[in-house]
Write an enzyme that holds these catalytic residues in place. Structure first.
Site, PDB file in Angstrom:
ATOM      1  N   GLY A  25      34.128  11.377  -9.259  1.00  0.00           N
ATOM      2  CA  GLY A  25      33.392  11.081 -10.479  1.00  0.00           C
ATOM      3  C   GLY A  25      33.263   9.621 -10.842  1.00  0.00           C
ATOM      4  O   GLY A  25      32.703   9.302 -11.890  1.00  0.00           O
TER       5      GLY A  25
ATOM      6  N   TYR B 295      18.565  15.166 -13.481  1.00  0.00           N
ATOM      7  CA  TYR B 295      19.618  14.593 -14.327  1.00  0.00           C
ATOM      8  C   TYR B 295      19.124  13.456 -15.201  1.00  0.00           C
ATOM      9  O   TYR B 295      19.946  12.720 -15.756  1.00  0.00           O
ATOM     10  CB  TYR B 295      20.755  14.031 -13.451  1.00  0.00           C
ATOM     11  CG  TYR B 295      21.343  14.981 -12.442  1.00  0.00           C
ATOM     12  CD1 TYR B 295      21.937  16.183 -12.838  1.00  0.00           C
ATOM     13  CD2 TYR B 295      21.325  14.677 -11.084  1.00  0.00           C
ATOM     14  CE1 TYR B 295      22.482  17.036 -11.897  1.00  0.00           C
ATOM     15  CE2 TYR B 295      21.878  15.530 -10.143  1.00  0.00           C
ATOM     16  CZ  TYR B 295      22.451  16.708 -10.560  1.00  0.00           C
ATOM     17  OH  TYR B 295      23.004  17.551  -9.627  1.00  0.00           O
TER      18      TYR B 295
ATOM     19  N   ARG C 285      17.164  13.715  -8.349  1.00  0.00           N
ATOM     20  CA  ARG C 285      18.023  13.233  -9.431  1.00  0.00           C
ATOM     21  C   ARG C 285      17.262  12.768 -10.678  1.00  0.00           C
ATOM     22  O   ARG C 285      17.684  13.085 -11.791  1.00  0.00           O
ATOM     23  CB  ARG C 285      18.975  12.139  -8.942  1.00  0.00           C
ATOM     24  CG  ARG C 285      19.946  12.626  -7.865  1.00  0.00           C
ATOM     25  CD  ARG C 285      21.029  11.601  -7.537  1.00  0.00           C
ATOM     26  NE  ARG C 285      21.999  11.511  -8.611  1.00  0.00           N
ATOM     27  CZ  ARG C 285      22.045  10.561  -9.509  1.00  0.00           C
ATOM     28  NH1 ARG C 285      21.195   9.554  -9.463  1.00  0.00           N
ATOM     29  NH2 ARG C 285      22.950  10.583 -10.458  1.00  0.00           N
TER      30      ARG C 285
ATOM     31  N   TYR D  75      23.582  12.554  -3.286  1.00  0.00           N
ATOM     32  CA  TYR D  75      22.769  13.620  -3.870  1.00  0.00           C
ATOM     33  C   TYR D  75      21.279  13.330  -3.703  1.00  0.00           C
ATOM     34  O   TYR D  75      20.468  13.656  -4.557  1.00  0.00           O
ATOM     35  CB  TYR D  75      23.153  13.859  -5.344  1.00  0.00           C
ATOM     36  CG  TYR D  75      24.648  14.041  -5.491  1.00  0.00           C
ATOM     37  CD1 TYR D  75      25.256  15.209  -5.049  1.00  0.00           C
ATOM     38  CD2 TYR D  75      25.467  13.028  -5.996  1.00  0.00           C
ATOM     39  CE1 TYR D  75      26.632  15.369  -5.122  1.00  0.00           C
ATOM     40  CE2 TYR D  75      26.843  13.177  -6.074  1.00  0.00           C
ATOM     41  CZ  TYR D  75      27.420  14.344  -5.636  1.00  0.00           C
ATOM     42  OH  TYR D  75      28.785  14.496  -5.701  1.00  0.00           O
TER      43      TYR D  75
ATOM     44  N   CYS E  48       3.298  18.866  -6.711  1.00  0.00           N
ATOM     45  CA  CYS E  48       2.506  19.435  -7.804  1.00  0.00           C
ATOM     46  C   CYS E  48       3.445  19.978  -8.866  1.00  0.00           C
ATOM     47  O   CYS E  48       3.769  21.174  -8.907  1.00  0.00           O
ATOM     48  CB  CYS E  48       1.558  20.488  -7.274  1.00  0.00           C
ATOM     49  SG  CYS E  48       0.215  19.677  -6.423  1.00  0.00           S
ATOM     50  N   GLU E  49       3.882  19.072  -9.674  1.00  0.00           N
ATOM     51  CA  GLU E  49       4.949  19.282 -10.645  1.00  0.00           C
ATOM     52  C   GLU E  49       5.121  17.875 -11.216  1.00  0.00           C
ATOM     53  O   GLU E  49       4.883  16.912 -10.493  1.00  0.00           O
ATOM     54  CB  GLU E  49       6.210  19.653  -9.848  1.00  0.00           C
ATOM     55  CG  GLU E  49       7.408  20.067 -10.609  1.00  0.00           C
ATOM     56  CD  GLU E  49       7.497  21.593 -10.715  1.00  0.00           C
ATOM     57  OE1 GLU E  49       7.750  22.021 -11.838  1.00  0.00           O
ATOM     58  OE2 GLU E  49       7.311  22.297  -9.725  1.00  0.00           O
TER      59      GLU E  49
HETATM   60  C1  LIG Z   1      30.995  17.004  -6.580  1.00  0.00           C
HETATM   61  C2  LIG Z   1      32.452  16.965  -6.513  1.00  0.00           C
HETATM   62  C3  LIG Z   1      33.124  15.753  -6.372  1.00  0.00           C
HETATM   63  C4  LIG Z   1      32.443  14.406  -6.301  1.00  0.00           C
HETATM   64  O1  LIG Z   1      31.836  13.971  -7.452  1.00  0.00           O
HETATM   65  P1  LIG Z   1      31.217  12.483  -7.488  1.00  0.00           P
HETATM   66  O2  LIG Z   1      30.684  12.353  -8.849  1.00  0.00           O
HETATM   67  O3  LIG Z   1      30.135  12.453  -6.457  1.00  0.00           O
HETATM   68  O4  LIG Z   1      32.300  11.537  -7.178  1.00  0.00           O
HETATM   69  C5  LIG Z   1      34.494  15.799  -6.264  1.00  0.00           C
HETATM   70  N1  LIG Z   1      35.174  16.958  -6.308  1.00  0.00           N
HETATM   71  C6  LIG Z   1      34.555  18.154  -6.438  1.00  0.00           C
HETATM   72  C7  LIG Z   1      35.347  19.393  -6.456  1.00  0.00           C
HETATM   73  C8  LIG Z   1      33.173  18.193  -6.556  1.00  0.00           C
HETATM   74  O5  LIG Z   1      32.567  19.373  -6.697  1.00  0.00           O
END
Ligand SMILES: *Cc1c(COP(=O)(O)O)cnc(C)c1O
Length: 407
Positions: A224, A308, A304, A362, A334-335
């Site tokens: 994350g 998002y 993305r 992603y 087409c969207e």
């Molecule tokens: C998607 C995911 C991640 C990675 O998330 P990032 O935001 O890309 O770092 C880590 N652990 C699990 C279980 C995930 O599903």
């Protein structure tokens, strides 16, 4: 964040000549250096990095990540198998599924891969099948709201992921009942997390729960880490997160009585900035209010922005010094598929090459054949040379699995 015309000395525009557009390009050096950065940030603890395969799952990228000294986290049995094809041993793979059928769990176990248990019913089923014969991990939902967008927040109370921390007594009952061998606890709260604070909060949940599990080998803090998408964006200060989390972790290990491993599962952090989506302007369309640049790609290749509301920097590779104007860069699907809205770019002419940045994570892995479009080729720049790591799809690929029936 400069707008490069070259990657490791390779001229990007020549890649368009050589491989065509649209084209995914990855800077292998950047991926390796991101792994190193994390390793340095957490150098005071026994660290294991489990790359979140779903961010970018080309086998060659996985090989590179393995070379850099990381393992992987797989969220499907297919990802686990890709990992094995890339040379990861089963011990280097963690399987973190969400609500999959038990056959997949059995398959992973047969391959020797550790399972991250994601629900109480799965813990029961796992217990009945294997008892305490295998080490396993438990995914805890720590009830923390974090991340850049609700769709990528996965550790809050209403999220489907993990087992609620409020259900810890039930978790312990199942562990006791089947004498499960729980060697790890895991949390993953979301994507685009900026602050050390969130990781520390998650850590505290893990630390408290961990005292109930005497056989632990590791605590997994998930992924994350946020990277910079916008020109003046702040990214997670991983050095600071590393320092803060490592020191809290070492304190905890003293309390726990044993040195554990600290696991991380970065996806985006390792591959996002390494990736570029190279596209061509098919049309420049002026309307009374907006000038659109229509490119030879769209949400089928990079979802993305639409999925998002993600911001991706775009620049005109063909005319870097031109005068600036505002454009909406849109795809050919087409969207409504806006890649960048009201964006200042140096003047764009039909045929210009545009580069979409931060396309490593992603991007290709979420690409589809929507509108019956073909998916792009992928090129890895490694040791100053472009390597084709995935061929561009052909019409044949679209119909490969279709039965052409007689009626
Ligand atoms: C998607 C995911 C991640 C990675 O998330 P990032 O935001 O890309 O770092 C880590 N652990 C699990 C279980 C995930 O599903």
């Amino acid at each position: 964040m400069p707008n490069p015309s070259h990657i490791q000395g390779v001229e990007i525009s020549r890649l368009a000549d050589q491989f065509g557009t649209p084209l995914y390009i990855y800077d292998g050096e950047k991926i390796v250096s991101q792994v190193k950065t994390l390793q340095e940030a957490f150098s005071t603890v026994p660290l294991k990095i489990k790359y979140a395969t779903k961010a970018l799952s080309n086998i060659n990228i996985l090989k590179l990540i393995r070379k850099a000294g990381a393992g992987i986290d797989a969220v499907s049995i297919e990802e686990a198998k890709l990992g094995m094809l890339a040379g990861f041993s089963s011990e280097e793979i963690m399987y973190t599924p969400s609500g999959v059928g038990f056959e997949e769990i059995q398959e992973a176990v047969e391959l020797g891969i550790m399972i991250n248990l994601d629900s109480l019913p799965l813990m029961e089923q796992f217990g009945r099948a294997y008892g305490g014969s295998l080490g396993a991990c438990i995914r805890i939902n720590p009830h923390i709201m974090a991340g850049g967008n609700i769709k990528i927040s996965v550790g809050h109370k209403e999220s489907k992921f993990g087992i609620s921390i409020e259900q810890l007594p039930q978790i312990l009952d199942v562990v006791e009942k089947y004498q499960l061998n729980i060697v790890g606890l895991h949390i993953h709260t979301g994507s685009d997390i900026l602050d050390a604070e969130v990781f520390l909060k998650g850590g505290n949940v893990l630390f408290e729960a961990a005292m109930k599990f005497p056989n632990l080998k590791f605590l997994d803090f998930g992924g994350g880490f946020k990277v910079a998408y916008k020109p003046h964006d702040v990214a997670t200060d991983v050095m600071e997160v590393g320092r803060a989390v490592s020191s809290a972790f070492q304190e905890f290990c003293k309390t726990y009585g044993r040195q554990l491993e600290l696991w991380l599962e970065p996806g985006k952090f390792l591959v996002s900035e390494a990736g570029y989506l190279l596209v061509k302007a098919n049309v420049v369309k002026e309307t009374p209010t907006v000038t659109f640049v229509g490119v030879d790609s769209g949400l089928n290749h990079l979802i993305r922005p639409m999925m998002y509301d993600a911001y991706h920097s775009v620049y005109n590779l063909s005319n870097p010094e031109g005068k600036k104007a505002k454009y909406n860069v849109v795809g050919y699907i087409c969207e409504t598929d806006t890649i960048a809205a009201h964006r200042e770019l140096t003047e764009v002419k039909q045929g210009d090459l545009l580069v979409i940045k931060n396309a490593g994570a992603y991007g290709f892995s979420m690409a589809s054949n929507y509108n019956s479009r073909l998916r792009p080729a992928e090129v890895l720049i490694w040791e100053g040379k472009p390597i084709l790591i995935r061929r561009r799809e052909e019409f044949e690929d679209l119909i490969r699995h279709q039965e052409i029936c007689e009626f």
